[in-house]
Design a protein around this motif. Structure first.
Motif, short mmCIF file in Angstrom:
data_model
loop_
_atom_site.label_atom_id
_atom_site.label_comp_id
_atom_site.label_asym_id
_atom_site.label_seq_id
_atom_site.Cartn_x
_atom_site.Cartn_y
_atom_site.Cartn_z
N GLU A 483 0.84 -1.20 0.00
CA GLU A 483 0.00 0.00 0.00
C GLU A 483 0.87 1.25 0.00
OE1 GLU A 483 -2.74 -0.16 3.21
OE2 GLU A 483 -3.55 -2.13 2.63
N PRO A 484 0.40 2.35 -0.62
CA PRO A 484 1.23 3.55 -0.74
C PRO A 484 1.45 4.28 0.57
CG PRO A 484 -0.97 3.94 -1.63
CD PRO A 484 -0.89 2.47 -1.34
N ARG A 485 0.54 4.16 1.54
CA ARG A 485 0.69 4.82 2.83
C ARG A 485 -0.08 4.03 3.89
NH1 ARG A 485 0.31 9.95 2.01
NH2 ARG A 485 -0.18 10.60 4.13
N PRO A 486 0.31 4.14 5.14
CA PRO A 486 -0.34 3.36 6.19
C PRO A 486 -1.78 3.79 6.41
CG PRO A 486 1.81 4.16 6.92
CD PRO A 486 1.48 4.88 5.66
N SER A 487 -2.60 2.81 6.76
CA SER A 487 -3.99 3.07 7.13
C SER A 487 -4.12 3.05 8.65
CB SER A 487 -4.90 2.02 6.50
OG SER A 487 -4.59 0.73 7.02
N ALA A 488 -5.34 3.33 9.13
CA ALA A 488 -5.58 3.31 10.57
C ALA A 488 -5.33 1.92 11.15
CB ALA A 488 -7.01 3.77 10.86
N ASP A 489 -5.67 0.88 10.39
CA ASP A 489 -5.46 -0.49 10.87
C ASP A 489 -3.97 -0.79 11.06
OD1 ASP A 489 -8.16 -0.95 10.90
OD2 ASP A 489 -8.20 -1.91 8.93
#
Length: 503
Positions: A483-489
């Motif tokens: 993924e290009p950037r981290p998510s909340a998970d």
């Protein structure tokens, strides 16, 4: 009064420095004076060199011999100057011509019978000679393989002072290094050997992908040491620049392999818990020698049974983990050694350490005292914390389906390539090297992704340093997921890694 010059190389940390050796022959009583801040080992060179010259069939000049090593204000250590001192004296006495000494750096210790012995620091010494514009070097024959690692300088090997004198007189030629063969990296244990422990295996993969520090806690025999020893097999090979840097540290330390000196895979260093602070950080008489943390540079430092280490040893790691180098000050000067490593800690949950927690005889206070040896500031610098549980059965896990190191390594390489591509404009190679301000400003995540970190900081469960480290782990998890950037998970998963307690 005849004067002649020769050149050698001294060491200041892992950096070499070309040293000019002058020999002045005068009248008066027969004696040898050595000036230029020599240490005890170098002061003994007067007797070594004189015996070696005489036992090689060359005359030692009568009268006073004054030897000057420049720069005079730089401390000089070791026996690598012996060959240069002998060459300067022989040239000053007229026994050999000085033409071949020009532009040549000489390294080697002399035995009393004239044999030229290998010394430490050949690689950094030749790198310094090349940088200073010297085009030729003479080293001990046993050091030719190491010397051949330096391009751009002609290297010759002399087994005996007699052969070196014949070369100066153009009566014979010296040996040259053989073309380097393919480097065969040492075998690294495979991750498929580890039975079970899926969470710990996942943490090891995350640590390898982002260069993060790791704490493994669990009863004896659950696989903590096995996992740690398999981490180097998941890391990418060293780049040519990193390889020379690591090899230079090992050359100064004297731990290079004679047959294959170039270090191409991340080193794995696991000192015993009885190690002293100087042995761990670096120290010794005179200018400090590199310690275990510098030998682990660009690799893994594994502290098994970490709660048995002395508190001074553990606390001395705190600044090193932040800065990636260690600075040691002594009366004779200050030395800086590189020490950018991945720290892996392993500990039992208590002093008695039974296979099952139900069999523990330690009181709650005793367990807390045992684990309290890992101070809060040190743990705050450890990114991933994993609790390993005892296996209930071997056959239930040992089915042959466990992933091998090669399979995991491919995912690690892919994640590292994503990180290197993202940070390439800033010069960072892995997520663990990214400064906190850059993560919070230039690469800030949306507020809804970091709200969990704000809550943890508000209740006092997370420090500012810990929040930065959570962001680094989140970026690594995003790289592993593509993924290009981290998510909340992924931010929540990163925080969960840090919130795990040891007991």
């Amino acid at each position: 009064m005849p004067i002649a010059k020769a050149w050698s190389a001294g060491l200041l940390g892992i950096n070499g420095r070309v040293i000019e050796i002058e020999a002045d022959l005068g009248g008066g009583l027969s004696r040898i004076t050595l000036v230029g801040l020599p240490d005890a080992g170098l002061r003994e060179a007067k007797d070594r060199v004189r015996s070696a010259v005489r036992n090689s069939g060359q005359p030692w000049p009568d009268g006073k011999v004054t030897l000057g090593l420049s720069p005079a204000n730089l401390p000089k250590m070791g026996s690598a100057f012996d060959l240069g001192i002998a060459a300067a004296v022989l040239a000053a006495s007229g026994a050999v011509p000085a033409t071949r000494l020009l532009g040549t750096v000489l390294l080697g210790e002399l035995a009393l019978d004239g044999r030229i012995r290998a010394v430490r620091g050949i690689l950094p010494g030749l790198l310094a000679a090349r940088a200073a514009g010297y085009g030729r070097a003479v080293v001990p024959t046993d050091s030719l393989v190491e010397a051949a690692l330096v391009d751009g300088i002609e290297v010759a090997g002399a087994p005996h002072l007699r052969d070196f004198v014949a070369w100066l007189n153009r009566e014979a030629e010296l040996a040259h290094p053989e073309p380097p063969g393919p480097v065969t990296p040492p075998d690294v244990p495979d991750l498929a050997d580890v039975v079970g422990q899926p969470e710990a295996r996942w943490a090891l993969e995350v640590a390898a992908a982002g260069g993060h520090h790791l704490l493994l806690t669990g009863p004896p025999g659950v696989g903590k040491t096995m996992l740690a020893k398999r981490l180097p097999g998941l890391l990418p090979q060293l780049t040519p620049e990193e390889s020379l840097e690591v090899t230079a540290v090992h050359s100064v330390d004297g731990s290079l392999s004679k047959s294959s000196p170039l270090v191409t895979i991340p080193p794995f260093v696991a000192p015993h818990y009885s190690i002293s602070v100087p042995a761990l950080i670096g120290g010794g008489s005179g200018l400090a020698a590199p310690g275990a943390i510098s030998r682990a540079h660009r690799g893994v430092l594994f502290l098994d049974e970490v709660c048995e280490f002395g508190s001074q040893c553990l606390e001395s790691l705190r600044t090193v983990l932040e800065e990636g180098e260690v600075r040691i000050s002594r009366v004779k000067g200050s030395i800086t050694y590189p020490a950018r490593f991945q720290l892996v800690l392993a500990t039992n949950p208590c002093a008695c350490a039974p296979p099952k927690d139900a069999d523990c005889v330690c009181s709650p206070s005793a367990r807390r005292r045992y684990l309290a040896k890992l101070s809060g500031p040190l743990l705050d610098r450890v990114d991933l914390r994993v609790r390993l549980n005892p296996l209930s059965a071997i056959t239930a896990h040992d089915t042959g389906a466990a992933e091998s190191s090669e399979t995991v390594r491919q995912r690690v390489f892919t994640a590292r390539e994503r990180a290197a591509h993202r940070w390439r404009e800033h010069g960072w190679l892995s997520n663990s090297e990214v400064p906190g301000p850059a993560l919070r400003r230039q690469f800030a995540l949306p507020a809804d992704a970091t709200v969990v970190l704000d809550r943890a900081m508000d209740r006092g469960a997370l420090s500012g340093r810990g929040a930065d480290r959570c962001l680094r782990i989140a970026w690594t998890l995003a790289d592993l997921d593509g993924e290009p950037r981290p998510s909340a998970d992924q931010v929540s998963s990163a925080l969960a890694f840090r919130e795990r307690v040891a007991a």
